[in-house]
Design a protein around this motif. Structure first.
Motif, PDB file in Angstrom:
ATOM      1  N   LEU A  10     -13.364   7.791   8.543  1.00  0.00           N
ATOM      2  CA  LEU A  10     -12.972   8.112   9.955  1.00  0.00           C
ATOM      3  C   LEU A  10     -12.464   9.295   9.684  1.00  0.00           C
ATOM      4  O   LEU A  10     -11.995   9.773   9.052  1.00  0.00           O
ATOM      5  CB  LEU A  10     -12.183   6.508  10.134  1.00  0.00           C
ATOM      6  N   ILE A  13     -13.068   7.390  -0.838  1.00  0.00           N
ATOM      7  CA  ILE A  13     -12.559   7.240  -2.762  1.00  0.00           C
ATOM      8  C   ILE A  13     -13.657   7.032  -3.388  1.00  0.00           C
ATOM      9  O   ILE A  13     -14.052   7.123  -4.814  1.00  0.00           O
ATOM     10  CB  ILE A  13     -11.627   6.368  -3.150  1.00  0.00           C
ATOM     11  N   THR A  19     -10.010  14.132   7.577  1.00  0.00           N
ATOM     12  CA  THR A  19      -9.150  14.732   6.465  1.00  0.00           C
ATOM     13  C   THR A  19      -9.277  14.888   5.713  1.00  0.00           C
ATOM     14  O   THR A  19      -8.853  15.640   4.836  1.00  0.00           O
ATOM     15  CB  THR A  19      -9.298  12.232   6.256  1.00  0.00           C
ATOM     16  N   GLY A  62     -13.010   1.957   5.056  1.00  0.00           N
ATOM     17  CA  GLY A  62     -11.447   2.127   4.379  1.00  0.00           C
ATOM     18  C   GLY A  62     -11.413   1.107   3.623  1.00  0.00           C
ATOM     19  O   GLY A  62     -10.263   0.264   3.074  1.00  0.00           O
ATOM     20  N   ASP A  63     -12.793   0.155   3.008  1.00  0.00           N
ATOM     21  CA  ASP A  63     -12.830  -0.718   2.264  1.00  0.00           C
ATOM     22  C   ASP A  63     -11.517  -1.009   0.471  1.00  0.00           C
ATOM     23  O   ASP A  63     -11.425  -1.836   0.311  1.00  0.00           O
ATOM     24  CB  ASP A  63     -13.741  -1.420   2.048  1.00  0.00           C
ATOM     25  N   ASP A  65     -15.103   4.457   3.213  1.00  0.00           N
ATOM     26  CA  ASP A  65     -14.886   5.301   2.211  1.00  0.00           C
ATOM     27  C   ASP A  65     -14.448   6.213   1.286  1.00  0.00           C
ATOM     28  O   ASP A  65     -15.408   6.501   0.652  1.00  0.00           O
ATOM     29  CB  ASP A  65     -13.958   3.849   1.264  1.00  0.00           C
ATOM     30  N   TYR A 120     -10.183 -10.728   2.859  1.00  0.00           N
ATOM     31  CA  TYR A 120     -10.718 -11.126   4.656  1.00  0.00           C
ATOM     32  C   TYR A 120     -11.134 -12.350   5.013  1.00  0.00           C
ATOM     33  O   TYR A 120     -11.132 -12.014   6.277  1.00  0.00           O
ATOM     34  CB  TYR A 120     -11.276 -10.342   4.109  1.00  0.00           C
ATOM     35  N   ARG A 178      -7.569  -6.010  -1.810  1.00  0.00           N
ATOM     36  CA  ARG A 178      -7.902  -7.119  -1.187  1.00  0.00           C
ATOM     37  C   ARG A 178      -9.057  -7.954  -1.815  1.00  0.00           C
ATOM     38  O   ARG A 178     -10.185  -7.419  -1.604  1.00  0.00           O
ATOM     39  CB  ARG A 178      -6.780  -7.553   0.135  1.00  0.00           C
ATOM     40  N   TYR A 220      -1.461   3.060   8.903  1.00  0.00           N
ATOM     41  CA  TYR A 220      -0.648   4.826   8.711  1.00  0.00           C
ATOM     42  C   TYR A 220      -0.783   5.505   9.800  1.00  0.00           C
ATOM     43  O   TYR A 220      -0.818   6.805   9.666  1.00  0.00           O
ATOM     44  CB  TYR A 220      -1.171   5.050   7.558  1.00  0.00           C
ATOM     45  N   SER A 254      -9.211  -3.198   7.560  1.00  0.00           N
ATOM     46  CA  SER A 254      -8.479  -3.586   6.595  1.00  0.00           C
ATOM     47  C   SER A 254      -6.818  -2.558   5.983  1.00  0.00           C
ATOM     48  O   SER A 254      -7.512  -2.347   4.825  1.00  0.00           O
ATOM     49  CB  SER A 254      -8.773  -4.930   5.799  1.00  0.00           C
ATOM     50  N   HIS A 255      -6.052  -2.616   7.216  1.00  0.00           N
ATOM     51  CA  HIS A 255      -4.818  -1.982   5.925  1.00  0.00           C
ATOM     52  C   HIS A 255      -5.435  -0.268   5.712  1.00  0.00           C
ATOM     53  O   HIS A 255      -5.176   0.378   5.148  1.00  0.00           O
ATOM     54  CB  HIS A 255      -4.418  -2.421   4.814  1.00  0.00           C
ATOM     55  N   PHE A 256      -5.735  -0.332   6.894  1.00  0.00           N
ATOM     56  CA  PHE A 256      -5.968   1.894   7.610  1.00  0.00           C
ATOM     57  C   PHE A 256      -5.491   2.170   8.193  1.00  0.00           C
ATOM     58  O   PHE A 256      -4.035   2.167   8.543  1.00  0.00           O
ATOM     59  CB  PHE A 256      -7.068   2.071   6.600  1.00  0.00           C
ATOM     60  N   ASP A 309       0.776  -1.173  -0.162  1.00  0.00           N
ATOM     61  CA  ASP A 309      -0.369   0.197  -0.284  1.00  0.00           C
ATOM     62  C   ASP A 309       0.931   1.209  -0.193  1.00  0.00           C
ATOM     63  O   ASP A 309       1.323   1.364   1.149  1.00  0.00           O
ATOM     64  CB  ASP A 309      -0.729  -0.258   1.490  1.00  0.00           C
TER      65      ASP A 309
HETATM   66  C1  LIG Z   1      -4.707   0.402   1.574  1.00  0.00           C
HETATM   67  S1  LIG Z   1      -6.111   0.724   1.239  1.00  0.00           S
HETATM   68  C2  LIG Z   1      -7.129  -1.028   2.042  1.00  0.00           C
HETATM   69  C3  LIG Z   1      -7.666  -1.363   1.397  1.00  0.00           C
HETATM   70  C4  LIG Z   1      -9.239  -2.617   2.030  1.00  0.00           C
HETATM   71  N1  LIG Z   1      -9.145  -2.130   3.018  1.00  0.00           N
HETATM   72  C5  LIG Z   1      -8.109  -3.202   1.647  1.00  0.00           C
HETATM   73  O1  LIG Z   1      -7.953  -4.260   2.740  1.00  0.00           O
HETATM   74  O2  LIG Z   1      -7.234  -4.002   0.515  1.00  0.00           O
HETATM   75  C6  LIG Z   1      -6.710   1.880   2.353  1.00  0.00           C
HETATM   76  C7  LIG Z   1      -8.248   2.844   2.121  1.00  0.00           C
HETATM   77  O3  LIG Z   1      -8.306   3.624   3.253  1.00  0.00           O
HETATM   78  C8  LIG Z   1      -9.261   4.289   2.628  1.00  0.00           C
HETATM   79  N2  LIG Z   1      -8.709   5.514   3.276  1.00  0.00           N
HETATM   80  C9  LIG Z   1      -8.033   7.161   3.591  1.00  0.00           C
HETATM   81  N3  LIG Z   1      -8.206   8.047   4.864  1.00  0.00           N
HETATM   82  C10 LIG Z   1      -9.714   7.186   5.419  1.00  0.00           C
HETATM   83  C11 LIG Z   1     -10.492   7.965   6.089  1.00  0.00           C
HETATM   84  N4  LIG Z   1     -10.047   8.634   6.856  1.00  0.00           N
HETATM   85  N5  LIG Z   1     -11.538   6.682   7.027  1.00  0.00           N
HETATM   86  C12 LIG Z   1     -11.710   5.260   6.229  1.00  0.00           C
HETATM   87  N6  LIG Z   1     -11.303   5.289   5.060  1.00  0.00           N
HETATM   88  C13 LIG Z   1     -10.046   6.106   4.446  1.00  0.00           C
HETATM   89  C14 LIG Z   1      -8.383   4.724   1.702  1.00  0.00           C
HETATM   90  O4  LIG Z   1      -9.576   5.546   0.763  1.00  0.00           O
HETATM   91  C15 LIG Z   1      -8.109   3.628   0.998  1.00  0.00           C
HETATM   92  O5  LIG Z   1      -8.939   3.207  -0.192  1.00  0.00           O
END
Ligand SMILES: C[S@@+](CC[C@H](N)C(=O)[O-])C[C@H]1O[C@@H](n2cnc3c(N)ncnc32)[C@H](O)[C@@H]1O
Length: 275
Positions: free
Chosen positions: A168, A98, A30, A75-76, A96, A56, A51, A190, A184-186, A2
C-alpha cells in the motif's frame, strides 16, 4: 506484540526522520521511504509476526458467507489465514512487501526475532487481555504454529499467485477484482509512522479493488485510538462510502475490540463508476 516500528534504538531516530519526511513530502511509497533513508527493504529490518486463522475470523467477524467471497489480505505477512482458507477451498490473495523474500529467509528471520518479540511482550503484558490467550507462552505457541502453517504453504502459494510482493498505497490489482479487502495490524496500528494521507490513499486503493474494506484494530501501538480514524471518515463520507465501526469477538490489545468497515454505496458507485 508487533515491534516492527517499536524500538527506541537508532531505528527510533531514523523513524523520527521518516516522520518528518512523511509530513513534508507528498505521500511517498514505502520503497521511496526506504530509498530516501537508505532503508533498503532488507531482511534485517523485518520482524515477521503472524496471527492465526481463528484470530482473523474473530478480528473481522468473518461469517461463512464472507469466507466464500473473493478476499484480499493487505499486509498479511506470515499469518496463516491465506493458507488455511485456501485449504478450505476459499479464494484469497495476500499482498505484503516481505513476500520478496523466500521461505528460508523469512523462516530464519522468524527464528532470529522470536525471543525479542516474546521479551517485549513480557515487558508490556499490562497492555494486553490474557483470557482467550492465557499467557505469553501460549501466545508464542499460537503465533509460531500460525507462522509454521504459512511457511509450509508459502512457496506453492506464491507460485499459485496467492502471495504477492507489493505494498500500500498502490495495489497491482484490477478495479473491483475482490469482494472484501482486509488489513490486520498495519493500518492505524502504525499511525505514528504512517500519515493520515497515507491511510486515506491506502483505503481508497483498497476500495478501488474491493467492494468492502475491514481494518483491525483501530488502536495505535501502545493502545491509544488512532488519530487518523476521524480524518479518513471525514474524507470518505462525502464520496458516498458507508463507514461503520463495529464491535468484534476479539480483544488482545486492551480496548482493541472494534473494526472499521467501509463499503461502497450506490452513490460511491455513481461517483467513480469503478464498483
Ligand atoms: C504487524 S504485521 C501484521 C501481519 C498480519 N496481518 C497479522 O495480523 O498477523 C504488519 C505487516 O505489514 C507489512 N507492511 C509493511 N508496510 C506495508 C505496506 N506499505 N503495505 C502493505 N503491507 C505492509 C509488514 O511487512 C508486515 O508483514
Amino acid at each position: 506484540m508487533d515491534i516492527a516500528f517499536a524500538g527506541k534504538s537508532s531505528l527510533g531516530v531514523l523513524l523520527r526522520g521518516v516522520w518528518d519526511y512523511l509530513r513534508e513530502s507528498s505521500l511517498p511509497t514505502t520503497s521511496q521511504i526506504h530509498e530516501k533513508f537508505d532503508m533498503s527493504f532488507t531482511l534485517d529490518k523485518v520482524v515477521p509476526w503472524g496471527r492465526s486463522y481463528d484470530e482473523y475470523l474473530r478480528m473481522f467477524a468473518l461469517t461463512e458467507n464472507d469466507l466464500s467471497r473473493r478476499i484480499l489480505g493487505c499486509g498479511d505477512g506470515p499469518a496463516s489465514f491465506n493458507a488455511e482458507l485456501s485449504q478450505r477451498g476459499g479464494q484469497v490473495v495476500s499482498i505484503d512487501p516481505i513476500y520478496v523474500f523466500d521461505v528460508d529467509q523469512i523462516n530464519s528471520r522468524i527464528a532470529e526475532t522470536y525471543e525479542t518479540v516474546m521479551a517485549q511482550t513480557r515487558n508490556n503484558q499490562h497492555e494486553f487481555v490474557w483470557d482467550a490467550i492465557s499467557s505469553v507462552e501460549e501466545l508464542g505457541r499460537i503465533r509460531m504454529t500460525a507462522m509454521a502453517i504459512f511457511l509450509k504453504d508459502f512457496a506453492a502459494g506464491k507460485q499459485a499467485g496467492r502471495y504477492i510482493a507489493g505494498e500500500l498505497p498502490s495495489l497491482p490489482f484490477a478495479t473491483g477484482q475482490f469482494d472484501l479487502a482486509l488489513s490486520s495490524h498495519f493500518l492505524f496500528l502504525y499511525s505514528e509512522h504512517l500519515s493520515a494521507e497515507f491511510h486515506l490513499q491506502a483505503l481508497r486503493e483498497m476500495l478501488r479493488v474491493a467492494q468492502e474494506v475491514r481494518v483491525f484494530p483501530l488502536l495505535m501501538l501502545g493502545g491509544s485510538p488512532s488519530p487518523h480514524i476521524s480524518f479518513v471518515k471525514e474524507q470518505l463520507a462525502p464520496d458516498g462510502f458507508s463507514i461503520k465501526i463495529e464491535r468484534v469477538p476479539y480483544e488482545f490489545q486492551k480496548g482493541g475490540n472494534e473494526m472499521l468497515v467501509v463499503k461502497a454505496s450506490n452513490m460511491a458507485f455513481k461517483r467513480d463508476g469503478t464498483h
